[in-house]
Enzyme design. Sequence first.
Site, PDB file in Angstrom:
ATOM      1  N   LYS A  21       5.161   0.024  10.930  1.00  0.00           N
ATOM      2  CA  LYS A  21       4.820   1.239   9.823  1.00  0.00           C
ATOM      3  C   LYS A  21       4.528   2.394  10.514  1.00  0.00           C
ATOM      4  O   LYS A  21       4.827   3.629  10.234  1.00  0.00           O
ATOM      5  CB  LYS A  21       3.590   0.898   8.794  1.00  0.00           C
ATOM      6  CG  LYS A  21       4.073   0.575   7.479  1.00  0.00           C
ATOM      7  CD  LYS A  21       2.629   0.255   6.485  1.00  0.00           C
ATOM      8  CE  LYS A  21       3.216   0.220   5.303  1.00  0.00           C
ATOM      9  NZ  LYS A  21       2.080   0.058   4.114  1.00  0.00           N
TER      10      LYS A  21
ATOM     11  N   GLU B 109       0.867  -1.136   0.040  1.00  0.00           N
ATOM     12  CA  GLU B 109      -0.116   0.148   0.039  1.00  0.00           C
ATOM     13  C   GLU B 109       0.937   1.271   0.081  1.00  0.00           C
ATOM     14  O   GLU B 109       1.758   1.366   0.716  1.00  0.00           O
ATOM     15  CB  GLU B 109      -0.850   0.016   1.263  1.00  0.00           C
ATOM     16  CG  GLU B 109      -1.921   1.248   1.118  1.00  0.00           C
ATOM     17  CD  GLU B 109      -2.649   1.275   2.447  1.00  0.00           C
ATOM     18  OE1 GLU B 109      -2.176   0.937   3.535  1.00  0.00           O
ATOM     19  OE2 GLU B 109      -3.455   2.165   2.479  1.00  0.00           O
TER      20      GLU B 109
ATOM     21  N   ARG C 257       5.739 -12.863   9.582  1.00  0.00           N
ATOM     22  CA  ARG C 257       6.578 -11.678   8.984  1.00  0.00           C
ATOM     23  C   ARG C 257       7.797 -11.729   9.739  1.00  0.00           C
ATOM     24  O   ARG C 257       8.098 -12.639  10.705  1.00  0.00           O
ATOM     25  CB  ARG C 257       5.601 -10.345   9.446  1.00  0.00           C
ATOM     26  CG  ARG C 257       5.494 -10.216  10.905  1.00  0.00           C
ATOM     27  CD  ARG C 257       4.700  -8.991  11.336  1.00  0.00           C
ATOM     28  NE  ARG C 257       4.816  -7.794  10.345  1.00  0.00           N
ATOM     29  CZ  ARG C 257       3.627  -7.438   9.699  1.00  0.00           C
ATOM     30  NH1 ARG C 257       2.426  -7.895  10.407  1.00  0.00           N
ATOM     31  NH2 ARG C 257       3.388  -6.514   8.932  1.00  0.00           N
TER      32      ARG C 257
END
Length: 565
Positions: A273, A36, A263
Site C-alpha cells: 500500500k 481500511e 498474503r
Amino acid sequence: METLPPSHSNFIRERVAADRAAGKHGGLVVTRFPPEPNGHLHIGHAKSICLNFGIANESPGGICHLRLDDTNPTTEDPEYVEAIQEDIRWLGFDWHDKLFYASDYFERLYAFAVTLIKKDKAYVDSLSAEHMREYRGTLTEPGRNSPFRNRSVEENLALFECMRAGAFPNGAHVLRAKIDMASPNINLRDPVLYRIRHTAHYRTGTAWCIYPAYDFAHPLSDAMEGITHSICTLEFEDHRPLYDWVVTEANAPHRPQQIEFARLNLTFAVMSKRKLLELVEKKLVAGWDDPRLPTLKGLRRRGVTPEAIRAFCEHIGVAKRDAVVEMQLLEHVIREDLNKRAPRVMAVLKPLKVILDNYPEQAVEELDAVNNPEDPSVGIRKIPFSHTLYIEQDDFREDPPKQFFRLAPGREVRLRYAYIITCVGVVKDPQTGAITALHCTYDQETKSGASQEQRKVKATIHWVSAPHAIPAEVRLYNPLLTTDPSKIPANQDWTTYLNPQSLERLTECLVEPGLRGVQPGTHVQFERQGYFCVDPDSSAQTPVFNRTVSLKDAWAKIEKSQPPR
RNA sequence: UGGGGGAUCGUCUAGCGGUAGGACGCCGGCCUUUGGAGCCGGCUACCUAGGUUCGAUUCCUAGUCCCCCAGCCA
C-alpha cells in the site's frame, strides 16, 4: 485423487466445512472483508475477497459482510470507500445489505471499553509514546508496568470520560488493556485500545476525538456482526490471543474464530500500500488506475476481466507458507479468458508500406475475416484489401536469420484472409538506408478460401489496407519493476528498480477500419500480437489501445536462443 | 535472541501411515491461413539427521533455514 473438488479446497474451507458439520455457530457461516478506506484495492485484496465471499457463497445461508475498517481518521478518505465498493462489485461479489462501518460502532465500542475498565481490565495510561516504548521491553526482555497501571477503576472511568470529552491534547493519555507486561508475546504487553486524535472523521465528523485501535475495534466488530470465521493474513497470527482476550473480557455476545493465511506476492509487481501510494503521489505512474499497477482499477483499465482475476485466485490456492506467484500464471489465466471472448482484428503497430505491383491501383476488395476461431457464433466480417498495404516491420527481414519464416526478398508469405504475396523489391531511403517500402506481387489464384489453392507457405502475416486503415495509439506495458520486490534491499531506494521501459507508447499504429469509434473497455485480439483493451483516452478519430497481455511468441523464443549474427 | 508461524518440482499447490498428483513454466512432437489456440509426450520436488512402523512427505525427537512481532498503523 482423480479430480479436485469444485472450487479447490484449502485448509480454511476444510475448517469451515468441519465447523459446519459439527454444528458450530448453529451451522452458520458469516465471513467479512474488512478493508481500511485508505487506498485502492489490488489483486492481493482480490485473493481475500474471493476467499471470504467464496466461502460464504458456497455455504447454504452463508453471507459475507463488507466492513469499512475506518478507525483511523488521519489516513482515511471517503473517495476510497466508494472506489472499494465499485471494485468489489466489478469483481463480481455482492454483500447484499451487509455493508458496515467500524465507525458506526464507536458508541458501542466505547461501552465495551467502559466494561473493560469496570472489570479492571483496562486503564488510562499517561506515559508519553517514547516512555511507553521504553516500558514495553524488547523481544528478549520483559516490559515494566506503567506507573499509571494501578489507577483506580473510578479514576480510569473519569479520565476516559474526559478523554472522550476532549479535555486532553493528542497523546496525553491512552486507554490500555491490562494484560501482562512480561508476556513473551509483545502484543499482550498492555496494548493500546484507544488513542486521542483531535481529527475529524470522514463519517463521524467531530463527534469523537478518541478512536479505537485495530486490536480493539476489529474483534468486537466481528463479534457484533456475528462473524463466524474471521479470515486474515499471517502477520495477525500472534494477535489472535489478543483478539480472543478482547472478545472474552469485553463480554462480547459472540466468539468468532480468527484464521490466518499467507498474503499474495507477485513477481515484478508493486503490491505494498505504501509503495502504491508513493507511485501515485510522486506521479511515477498515471494514477491508481495506471495499467501497470496490480490495483483492481489498473488491471481493469489494462483489460483484465473479473473472470480472469477470479480464475487466478482459484489457481494460486490458499495456504500458510509465504509464497511468490509468478506473473506468468496471471498472464496465462488472462490469455485463457480472453482467447474465448476477444474478437480478432488486424492492427499494424510499426507499419511498413507494401505496394502490390500487379494489383489494380483503384481496385478494392472486401474479404471475409473470421471474428473468432474459438467462437463460430460471432461470425465473420468484411475487411478491405487494396493495392497499397501496411505490414509489420518485424515481419520483414532483408537478411532473414535461420528459422525466420516471414517475408524477405524473393520470399513469399500469405496475407491473412487474402493472397500469397512475393517480395520483389526493397525501397530504401537514399540518405539513411532505412527500408521505406516493399514491392510485392500477389498471386490471384491464392485468394483465401479459394478451394483450388493448396499451396502452403511457411507464414501468414497480418496487414491493413493503406487507404482504409485508421490511425491509432497503442500502449505496450512491461513489468513496472526490474526485479522481484522481495529482492530489493531494504536500505535502498526501491524506485531505482522501476523499469524505464514499463510503458511504450506507439503513436503511428494503423488498425482496420471497423475499429473506428470502438467503446472504451472493448477487448480485442490483434492477430498474432496480443490482447488489447480500448482505453478511455480514445477519441472518435483515434482509438487508444492498451496491451493487456501479448500472445505467446514462439519466434521470440527461437530468436532469443539463436546466437547473435 | 523471547514469542508466533512455515519448509513438497524452477514457481504455486495437493497429500491427512500404503506407488508423491495437478497447474504454470520449460523441452520435444502433432496440428494449424494467428510461430496464436488446440492435442500428445517428456522434465524436475518431500530441509537435514535420528527414531517409531512391515511401510513415514505424513507420527516422534533434535537440528537447519525462511517469514512475522518491540506503531498511540491496519
